[in-house]
Design an enzyme around this catalytic site. Structure first.
Site, PDB file in Angstrom:
ATOM      1  CE  LYS A 251      24.548  -4.254 -18.865  1.00  0.00           C
ATOM      2  NZ  LYS A 251      23.583  -3.151 -18.968  1.00  0.00           N
TER       3      LYS A 251
ATOM      4  NE  ARG B  43       1.353  -3.128   1.360  1.00  0.00           N
ATOM      5  CZ  ARG B  43       0.467  -4.115   1.216  1.00  0.00           C
ATOM      6  NH1 ARG B  43       0.082  -4.496   0.009  1.00  0.00           N
ATOM      7  NH2 ARG B  43      -0.048  -4.699   2.259  1.00  0.00           N
TER       8      ARG B  43
ATOM      9  CB  ILE C 243       3.250   1.195  -3.223  1.00  0.00           C
ATOM     10  CG1 ILE C 243       2.563  -0.164  -3.406  1.00  0.00           C
ATOM     11  CG2 ILE C 243       3.659   1.450  -1.783  1.00  0.00           C
ATOM     12  CD1 ILE C 243       3.489  -1.349  -3.286  1.00  0.00           C
ATOM     13  CG  ASP C 244      -0.423  -0.844  -6.400  1.00  0.00           C
ATOM     14  OD1 ASP C 244       0.670  -1.342  -6.109  1.00  0.00           O
ATOM     15  OD2 ASP C 244      -1.512  -1.318  -6.039  1.00  0.00           O
TER      16      ASP C 244
ATOM     17  CG  HIS D 142       3.760  -7.891   1.376  1.00  0.00           C
ATOM     18  ND1 HIS D 142       3.563  -9.098   0.759  1.00  0.00           N
ATOM     19  CD2 HIS D 142       2.556  -7.272   1.394  1.00  0.00           C
ATOM     20  CE1 HIS D 142       2.289  -9.220   0.439  1.00  0.00           C
ATOM     21  NE2 HIS D 142       1.650  -8.128   0.811  1.00  0.00           N
TER      22      HIS D 142
ATOM     23  NE  ARG E  69       3.391  16.094  11.646  1.00  0.00           N
ATOM     24  CZ  ARG E  69       3.742  17.149  10.922  1.00  0.00           C
ATOM     25  NH1 ARG E  69       3.392  17.213   9.650  1.00  0.00           N
ATOM     26  NH2 ARG E  69       4.410  18.137  11.468  1.00  0.00           N
TER      27      ARG E  69
HETATM   28  O1  F6P Z   1      -2.201  -2.236  -3.670  1.00  0.00           O
HETATM   29  C1  F6P Z   1      -0.988  -2.409  -3.052  1.00  0.00           C
HETATM   30  C2  F6P Z   1      -0.488  -3.811  -3.221  1.00  0.00           C
HETATM   31  O2  F6P Z   1       0.743  -3.920  -2.545  1.00  0.00           O
HETATM   32  C3  F6P Z   1      -0.358  -4.313  -4.652  1.00  0.00           C
HETATM   33  O3  F6P Z   1       0.794  -3.850  -5.287  1.00  0.00           O
HETATM   34  C4  F6P Z   1      -0.389  -5.802  -4.443  1.00  0.00           C
HETATM   35  O4  F6P Z   1      -0.849  -6.463  -5.602  1.00  0.00           O
HETATM   36  C5  F6P Z   1      -1.348  -5.965  -3.293  1.00  0.00           C
HETATM   37  O5  F6P Z   1      -1.385  -4.719  -2.625  1.00  0.00           O
HETATM   38  C6  F6P Z   1      -0.975  -7.040  -2.306  1.00  0.00           C
HETATM   39  O6  F6P Z   1      -1.996  -7.124  -1.371  1.00  0.00           O
HETATM   40  P1  F6P Z   1      -1.866  -7.887   0.013  1.00  0.00           P
HETATM   41  O7  F6P Z   1      -0.959  -7.114   0.918  1.00  0.00           O
HETATM   42  O8  F6P Z   1      -3.266  -7.912   0.530  1.00  0.00           O
HETATM   43  O9  F6P Z   1      -1.287  -9.231  -0.281  1.00  0.00           O
END
Ligand code: F6P
Length: 321
Positions: free
Chosen positions: A214, A254, A127-128, A251, A22
């Protein structure tokens, strides 16, 4: 000076990519440029999936997760013959500038295009947080918050059953997501590629903690550190007598609406990319270093050493266990 600029997202999607697209589109238009988007990353460049857009194209996208441009990984882009097709597709529309949003692989593709006559700027979207030329990538903050929400929930059940839970987070060989989420959650141990612990130290720490007041433990682990985190949890169970579980967050990390921080950061990056192109820059990427936006040659950026966060590791050993 550039007159027509395209933008694409490539590699793993990251929350905030839309806010960045954007900003690129709108600040480009405000500066009198014709703006285009490329769908599906470099694949869209090769397959000619390129569309001219106006400012309304990016309306109501600042809050949306994922990438409206879709993303792809295209290993074939390493081949010059494939890149030539991409360059032709840009040239036939008179597009002379390209902003790419993604990780290291995306940056390398952009640099190769620069060498073939396209003016490029790379922005860090992953995200890494594994891009050495910036302190923070687009998507990292949102992902961190998502991990924390998950660990909060896992904590409830781990506490109830007095177990030890190993939580595997993404990062693609970069420990930042594990490190930062581990600190934010005050977990007992954080295991990353830069800071793995010997098996005996892990088991002895868990046993020591169990003998205190704990009775539960949380351990955040970077993905790819162990071939199978479930098997690892079983081994620890066997060695300690403590009931262990493993969770792979996967995932879901993400997804989601970008945090305010990511939206702002992404917008700033987008504006800086257009500024750089207007300044005549090419083959560069933008980073945020000590709270200032800086420009690096892409090759220089790709060769920078990554910060191993020695200071943060010290904090953990003082506070977390
Ligand atoms: O680079 C982002 C990422 O989510 C990594 O953290 C992970 O190792 C990889 O992509 C996973 O890739 P894919 O979505 O192709 O399985």
């Amino acid at each position: 000076m550039v007159k027509k600029v395209a933008v694409l997202t490539s590699g793993g999607d990251a929350p905030g990519m839309n806010a960045c697209v954007r900003a690129v589109v709108r600040s480009g238009l405000k500066n009198g440029l014709d703006m285009f988007v490329v769908y599906e990353g470099y694949r869209g460049l090769v397959e000619d999936n390129i569309v001219q857009v106006d400012r309304n194209f990016v309306s109501d996208t600042i809050n949306r997760g994922g990438t409206i441009l879709h993303s792809a990984r295209l290993p074939e882009f390493k081949e010059e013959s494939v890149r030539k097709i991409a360059v032709e597709n840009l040239k036939k529309r008179g597009i002379d500038g390209l902003v790419v949003i993604g990780g290291d692989g995306t940056y390398l593709g952009a640099k190769k295009l620069t060498e073939m006559g396209v003016k490029t700027v790379g922005l860090p979207g992953t995200i890494d947080n594994d891009i050495a030329s910036t302190d923070e990538t687009i998507g990292f903050d949102t992902c961190l918050n998502t991990i924390c929400e998950c660990v909060d929930k896992i904590r409830d059940t781990t506490t109830s059953h007095q177990r030890c839970t190993f939580i595997e987070v993404m990062g693609n060989r970069c420990g930042d997501l594990a490190l930062y989420s581990g600190i934010a959650e005050g977990v007992e141990m954080i295991l990353t590629p830069d800071h793995p612990l010997p098996f005996e130290e892990i088991t002895s720490t868990l046993k020591r903690l169990r003998n205190g007041k704990k009775k539960h433990s949380l351990v955040v682990v970077s993905e790819k550190l162990y071939p199978n985190i479930h098997d690892f949890a079983k081994e620890v169970s066997k060695a300690t007598g403590i009931e262990c579980r493993a969770e792979v967050l996967g995932h879901l990390q993400r997804g989601g609406s970008p945090s305010a921080r990511d939206r702002i950061l992404a917008t700033q990056y987008g504006v800086h990319a257009i500024e750089a192109l207007l300044d005549g820059e090419s083959g560069i990427c933008i980073g945020l270093v000590n709270n200032r936006f800086v420009r690096y040659d892409i090759y220089e950026a790709l060769n920078l050493p990554r910060d191993k966060h020695i200071e943060l590791l010290k904090i953990i050993s003082l506070v977390n266990r």
